[in-house]
Design a protein around this motif. Sequence first.
Motif, short mmCIF file in Angstrom:
data_model
loop_
_atom_site.label_atom_id
_atom_site.label_comp_id
_atom_site.label_asym_id
_atom_site.label_seq_id
_atom_site.Cartn_x
_atom_site.Cartn_y
_atom_site.Cartn_z
N ARG A 192 -16.43 -0.29 -1.60
CA ARG A 192 -16.58 -0.99 -2.86
C ARG A 192 -17.59 -0.29 -3.76
NH1 ARG A 192 -14.30 -5.70 -4.62
NH2 ARG A 192 -15.60 -6.54 -6.28
N ASN A 242 -11.94 1.58 2.10
CA ASN A 242 -11.96 1.58 0.65
C ASN A 242 -13.32 1.03 0.23
OD1 ASN A 242 -10.99 1.95 -1.86
ND2 ASN A 242 -9.36 0.43 -1.70
N THR A 248 -8.66 -0.08 4.44
CA THR A 248 -9.30 -1.32 4.88
C THR A 248 -10.53 -1.55 4.00
OG1 THR A 248 -10.90 -0.32 6.40
CG2 THR A 248 -8.70 -0.76 7.28
N ASP A 249 -11.11 -2.73 4.12
CA ASP A 249 -12.40 -2.94 3.46
C ASP A 249 -13.50 -2.51 4.43
OD1 ASP A 249 -12.74 -4.94 5.30
OD2 ASP A 249 -12.46 -6.59 3.89
N GLN A 275 0.82 -1.21 0.00
CA GLN A 275 0.00 0.00 0.00
C GLN A 275 0.86 1.26 0.00
OE1 GLN A 275 -3.36 0.56 2.49
NE2 GLN A 275 -3.98 -1.58 2.53
N GLU A 330 -6.40 -4.12 3.86
CA GLU A 330 -6.29 -4.75 2.55
C GLU A 330 -4.87 -5.23 2.28
OE1 GLU A 330 -8.00 -2.04 -0.30
OE2 GLU A 330 -10.01 -2.83 0.18
#
Length: 546
Positions: free
Chosen positions: A348, A346, A324-325, A316, A331
């Motif tokens: 989607r 992050n 992060t998700d 990253q 991630e």
Amino acid sequence: LVYSDSNPLKRVLHADATLDSDGQPIRKKKVVVLGSGWSGYSFLNYLNNPNYDVQVVSPRNFFLFTPLLPSVTNGTVEARSIVEPIRGLMRKKGFEYKEAECVKIDPSNKKLHCRSKEGSSLKGTTEFDMDYDILVIAVGAKPNTFNTPGVEEHAYFLKEAEDALNIRHSVIDCFERASLPNLTEEERKKILHFVVVGGGPTGVEFSAELHDFLVQDVAKIYPKVQEFTRITLLEAGDHILNMFDKRITAFAEEKFQRDGIDLKTGSMVVGVTADEISTKERETGKIVSEPYGMVVWSTGIGSRPVIRDFMQQIGQGQRRVLATDEWLRVEGCEDVYALGDTATINQRRVMEDIAAIFSKADKGNTGTLNKKDFNGVVKDICQRYPQVELYLKKNKLKNIAHLLKSANGEDTQVNIENFKQALSEVDSQMKNLPATAQVASQQGKYLAKCFNKMEKCERKPEGPLRFRGEGRHRFQPFRYRHFGSFAPLGGEQTAAELPGDWVSIGHSSQWLWYSVYASKLVSWRTRMLVISDWTRRFVFGRDSSS
Ligand code: FAD
Ligand code: MG
Ligand code: MG
Ligand code: MG
Ligand code: MG
């Protein structure tokens, strides 16, 4: 569905049983939490799962209630009143605490390298390594200087309790120094020139607190030098408080003007020396230097070095902030979570998953969706992709069905192309969450709740879209609930921006602010201390010894 990696915690869960296959008790999973601020403390406070061995590493052994930190700089509230020692919580929960800083995260070996703080009475530091099964990163962020020369050396930051105390001592020292004999008028003016850099909520609130102090207290205590004081607030952009509603910005700018705070927008600081601060005016490109007595730097936050290094290791390195998700999993890395100011989610995109969403909804595989198919997934789509809700709100549509209707006439039979078209604008509503205590504490609570129901979730694995008939014990993605923003503006006035486009400015919101924060303070002890500080201030004025 595409989300086959969807159970974030499953692998972890497997080893989580208390007995192994031979019926022998197995080692508990070791959860290491870095940080004891808003997100870390909130996580620890809500975590109630006896299957974890929880270890906390943080260089400070208390939680700090940051919203009241600016009030510490002028003595309205005492520093001790807004800290909550962490040891009490540790004992209550059976967690272990180490007062140290994590200086290196090694995700491939699941190891941490830590170093104790150098104390005033203790010489030297102690270093040690720790391993973890699950890592929760909640280290917050550091003040960002944008590599402006001289800032580290000469400016004050306002981030930690010590910072607020240092500022308080320094302000009073400036007045004492300016009151000494044999100084010229110029010298007194220089010493009593206070410069605040950054027109965000913290810079604005600090300027307001300082102004209150000058008007309400200094006039009485240092009547001879009061006329030499000046506050300058420097902001590189066009307006202060630019994340707030325009009405609030306008009110604050007017109030500052009336109060005689010298607000300079469009001025970027390019350097600070021991005696002067230099700014570049955006319009003219001219560089202006002015003598000052004290500079407070508050221009936003950046990643800590330990996080930058970690980001390099996990691919990253190109990002500005750790990603992060929506389940707060970092991630590109296993078993690591990150919360609060350290990370951003992050989110989607709907468009990335559009085909999968469509085929999941299209139960009969007919290539078109009817109303019934559609109703079955609407809730899950909104849950999984918060931007859908924002988009509907912005366009005053009741629900997704209305969105489809408006894209496809009255016909509610939609094929994939109609579906794509209807949702094509939705992703434009994606926004990063702000770096606030509200977000950090909600993330801590959310993650603790996920950890608390791990075992149940293992039996009924999760999917990111909750479809009918599937188990209930699943992890929904993190959702933020905004309760409103406050910007204290001094003179007992606060601007409040509440959900539903409600803006309120004045004394009543000051009291709203007091009560919101008084009730959010973590313990009764802290609450009592702050309320008694406020009362003392109303009755006796502020303490001006440094
Ligand atoms: P923090 O609360 O900063 O906690 C980080 C923790 O990690 C600390 O305990 C720190 O000691 C520890 N740590 C640091 N480095 C390491 C390391 N290497 N290893 C281990 N531990 C480490 N937000 C609002 O919503 N409303 C407000 O009114 C408001 N006012 C604010 C006023 C001020 C002056 C400031 C500075 C901030 C304010 N905020 C406010 C923002 C809010 O404080 C932050 O968003 C919040 O603190 C973020 O929480 P966090 O857990 O990410 O980080
Ligand atoms: Mg924290
Ligand atoms: Mg904090
Ligand atoms: Mg922080
Ligand atoms: Mg964040």
